[in-house]
Design an enzyme around this catalytic site. Structure first.
Site, PDB file in Angstrom:
ATOM      1  N   ALA A   8       1.643  -0.640 -20.901  1.00 35.11           N
ATOM      2  CA  ALA A   8       0.412  -0.600 -20.076  1.00 35.11           C
ATOM      3  C   ALA A   8       0.764  -0.655 -18.828  1.00 35.11           C
ATOM      4  CB  ALA A   8      -0.280  -2.030 -20.495  1.00 35.11           C
ATOM      5  N   GLY A  11       2.778   2.312 -13.420  1.00 35.35           N
ATOM      6  CA  GLY A  11       3.875   2.871 -12.759  1.00 35.35           C
ATOM      7  C   GLY A  11       4.959   3.631 -13.745  1.00 35.35           C
ATOM      8  N   ASP A  73      11.256  -1.919 -22.052  1.00 36.78           N
ATOM      9  CA  ASP A  73      11.269  -3.261 -21.477  1.00 36.78           C
ATOM     10  C   ASP A  73      12.326  -3.362 -20.266  1.00 36.78           C
ATOM     11  OD1 ASP A  73       9.931  -5.673 -21.708  1.00 36.78           O
ATOM     12  OD2 ASP A  73      11.804  -6.575 -21.816  1.00 36.78           O
ATOM     13  N   PHE A 155       6.905   1.241  -7.712  1.00 37.29           N
ATOM     14  CA  PHE A 155       5.970   0.246  -8.251  1.00 37.29           C
ATOM     15  C   PHE A 155       6.976  -1.010  -8.244  1.00 37.29           C
ATOM     16  CE2 PHE A 155       7.297  -0.338 -12.629  1.00 37.29           C
ATOM     17  CZ  PHE A 155       7.864   0.664 -12.928  1.00 37.29           C
ATOM     18  N   GLY A 156       6.242  -1.953  -8.476  1.00 38.15           N
ATOM     19  CA  GLY A 156       6.922  -3.668  -9.006  1.00 38.15           C
ATOM     20  C   GLY A 156       7.876  -3.835  -7.717  1.00 38.15           C
ATOM     21  N   LYS A 178      14.317   8.083  -7.998  1.00 34.66           N
ATOM     22  CA  LYS A 178      14.010   7.463  -9.302  1.00 34.66           C
ATOM     23  C   LYS A 178      14.468   8.396 -10.305  1.00 34.66           C
ATOM     24  CE  LYS A 178      11.867   3.583 -10.000  1.00 34.66           C
ATOM     25  NZ  LYS A 178      10.747   2.989 -10.293  1.00 34.66           N
TER      26      LYS A 178
HETATM   27  O1  LIG Z   1       5.354  -4.428 -20.878  1.00 30.10           O
HETATM   28  P1  LIG Z   1       4.621  -3.020 -20.238  1.00 30.10           P
HETATM   29  O2  LIG Z   1       3.330  -2.850 -20.742  1.00 30.10           O
HETATM   30  O3  LIG Z   1       5.771  -1.836 -20.425  1.00 30.10           O
HETATM   31  O4  LIG Z   1       4.553  -2.995 -18.673  1.00 30.10           O
HETATM   32  P2  LIG Z   1       5.128  -4.373 -17.963  1.00 30.10           P
HETATM   33  O5  LIG Z   1       4.756  -4.159 -16.534  1.00 30.10           O
HETATM   34  O6  LIG Z   1       4.964  -5.958 -18.672  1.00 30.10           O
HETATM   35  O7  LIG Z   1       6.906  -4.169 -17.944  1.00 30.10           O
HETATM   36  P3  LIG Z   1       8.007  -5.087 -18.800  1.00 30.10           P
HETATM   37  O8  LIG Z   1       7.333  -5.993 -19.521  1.00 30.10           O
HETATM   38  O9  LIG Z   1       9.151  -4.160 -18.962  1.00 30.10           O
HETATM   39  O10 LIG Z   1       8.271  -5.860 -17.270  1.00 30.10           O
HETATM   40  C1  LIG Z   1       8.741  -4.990 -16.270  1.00 30.10           C
HETATM   41  C2  LIG Z   1       8.861  -5.812 -14.960  1.00 30.10           C
HETATM   42  O11 LIG Z   1      10.193  -5.401 -14.130  1.00 30.10           O
HETATM   43  C3  LIG Z   1       9.412  -4.548 -13.026  1.00 30.10           C
HETATM   44  N1  LIG Z   1      10.092  -3.371 -13.102  1.00 30.10           N
HETATM   45  C4  LIG Z   1      10.483  -2.612 -14.212  1.00 30.10           C
HETATM   46  N2  LIG Z   1      10.975  -1.416 -13.902  1.00 30.10           N
HETATM   47  C5  LIG Z   1      10.702  -1.185 -12.442  1.00 30.10           C
HETATM   48  C6  LIG Z   1      10.993  -0.247 -11.629  1.00 30.10           C
HETATM   49  O12 LIG Z   1      11.542   1.041 -12.272  1.00 30.10           O
HETATM   50  N3  LIG Z   1      10.731  -0.347 -10.444  1.00 30.10           N
HETATM   51  C7  LIG Z   1      10.349  -1.662  -9.938  1.00 30.10           C
HETATM   52  N4  LIG Z   1       9.821  -2.750 -10.791  1.00 30.10           N
HETATM   53  C8  LIG Z   1      10.288  -2.436 -11.951  1.00 30.10           C
HETATM   54  C9  LIG Z   1       7.870  -4.362 -13.304  1.00 30.10           C
HETATM   55  O13 LIG Z   1       7.411  -4.358 -11.986  1.00 30.10           O
HETATM   56  C10 LIG Z   1       7.318  -5.539 -14.172  1.00 30.10           C
HETATM   57  O14 LIG Z   1       7.274  -6.773 -13.332  1.00 30.10           O
HETATM   58 MG   LIG Z   2       5.478  -6.220 -20.238  1.00 27.14          MG
END
Ligand SMILES: O=P(O)(O)OP(=O)(O)OP(=O)(O)OC[C@H]1O[C@@H](n2cnc3c(O)ncnc32)[C@H](O)[C@@H]1O
Ligand SMILES: [Mg+2]
Length: 199
Positions: A8, A11, A73, A155-156, A178
């Site tokens: 969900a 990014g 994940d 993102f993130g 990336k």
């Molecule tokens: O579980 P889904 O629905 O895939 O969405 P999510 O955002 O909850 O995804 P995760 O549980 O895998 O948590 C990933 C965390 O790590 C961060 N993250 C993962 N990959 C990243 C990236 O390529 N660049 C920046 N932050 C990343 C992202 O912002 C989330 O806070």
């Molecule tokens: Mg998640």
């Protein structure tokens, strides 16, 4: 082949769609609507498999058979913080934390240790479910995390992450960096190899 992403995260969805331009890649919500999956496993692999399996089984229940489900994940790990936040990266600052909240939390942890920059790495585990079989691959991206946010790209945690070999954050660098070097693109390259064998 239709690929359904068990994610969900907008990014991630955008990155997967850019990495697989010749495939029909859609987010599970376009078919199943909003679904919360409890990521209660103790590893990236465990959570990735749970997300992919859950979405795959719901699609089968709907009679949607000829699909590949891909989940991811992922997270950032900081060795000086005992590899935190790791699998808790999405909720580092609390259950409904935003990216901004999580980045603020990471900044404050670094400031508590008087650190402006320290090694960190991203991990991505991709789980792929096809014809009821589960396959998992991993990718990593090493670099440093800094106690500030620079740039709007990605993102993130990207505005705080400087990949090895670069002197800017992923927030400042073009998305091509990336595409070429991220934990997600490395894992997806392996997942595509798996698809070449099983399809
Ligand atoms: O579980 P889904 O629905 O895939 O969405 P999510 O955002 O909850 O995804 P995760 O549980 O895998 O948590 C990933 C965390 O790590 C961060 N993250 C993962 N990959 C990243 C990236 O390529 N660049 C920046 N932050 C990343 C992202 O912002 C989330 O806070
Ligand atoms: Mg998640």
């Amino acid at each position: 082949m239709k690929i359904v992403l068990a994610s969900a995260n907008k990014g991630k969805i955008a990155e997967f769609q850019k990495l697989m331009p010749d495939d029909e890649v859609l987010a599970f919500s376009e078919i199943l609507g909003q679904i919360e999956i409890d990521e209660d496993q103790d590893s990236f692999k465990g959570n990735a498999v749970k997300k992919a399996r859950t979405i795959y089984d719901l699609l089968i229940e709907r009679g949607i058979k000829d699909v590949i489900v891909i989940s991811d994940d992922s997270g950032i790990s900081v060795p000086v913080l005992n590899n935190a936040p790791g699998i808790y990266s999405a909720r580092y600052a609390g259950l409904n934390a935003s990216d901004k909240d999580n980045n603020e939390k990471l900044k404050s942890e670094l400031n508590n240790l008087g650190l402006e920059k320290t090694p960190a790495f991203y991990t991505a585990c991709i789980a792929l479910v096809y014809k009821n079989e589960v396959y998992t691959v991993h990718g990593w991206m090493h670099g440093d995390v800094i106690n500030k946010e620079l740039g709007e790209n990605g993102f993130g945690y990207d505005p705080m992450f400087i990949p090895t070999g670069f002197d800017k954050t992923l927030g400042e660098l073009p998305s091509e960096v990336k595409k070429e070097f991220s934990h997600r693109s490395k894992a997806l390259k392996l997942a595509i190899k798996v698809l070449e064998v099983i399809l």
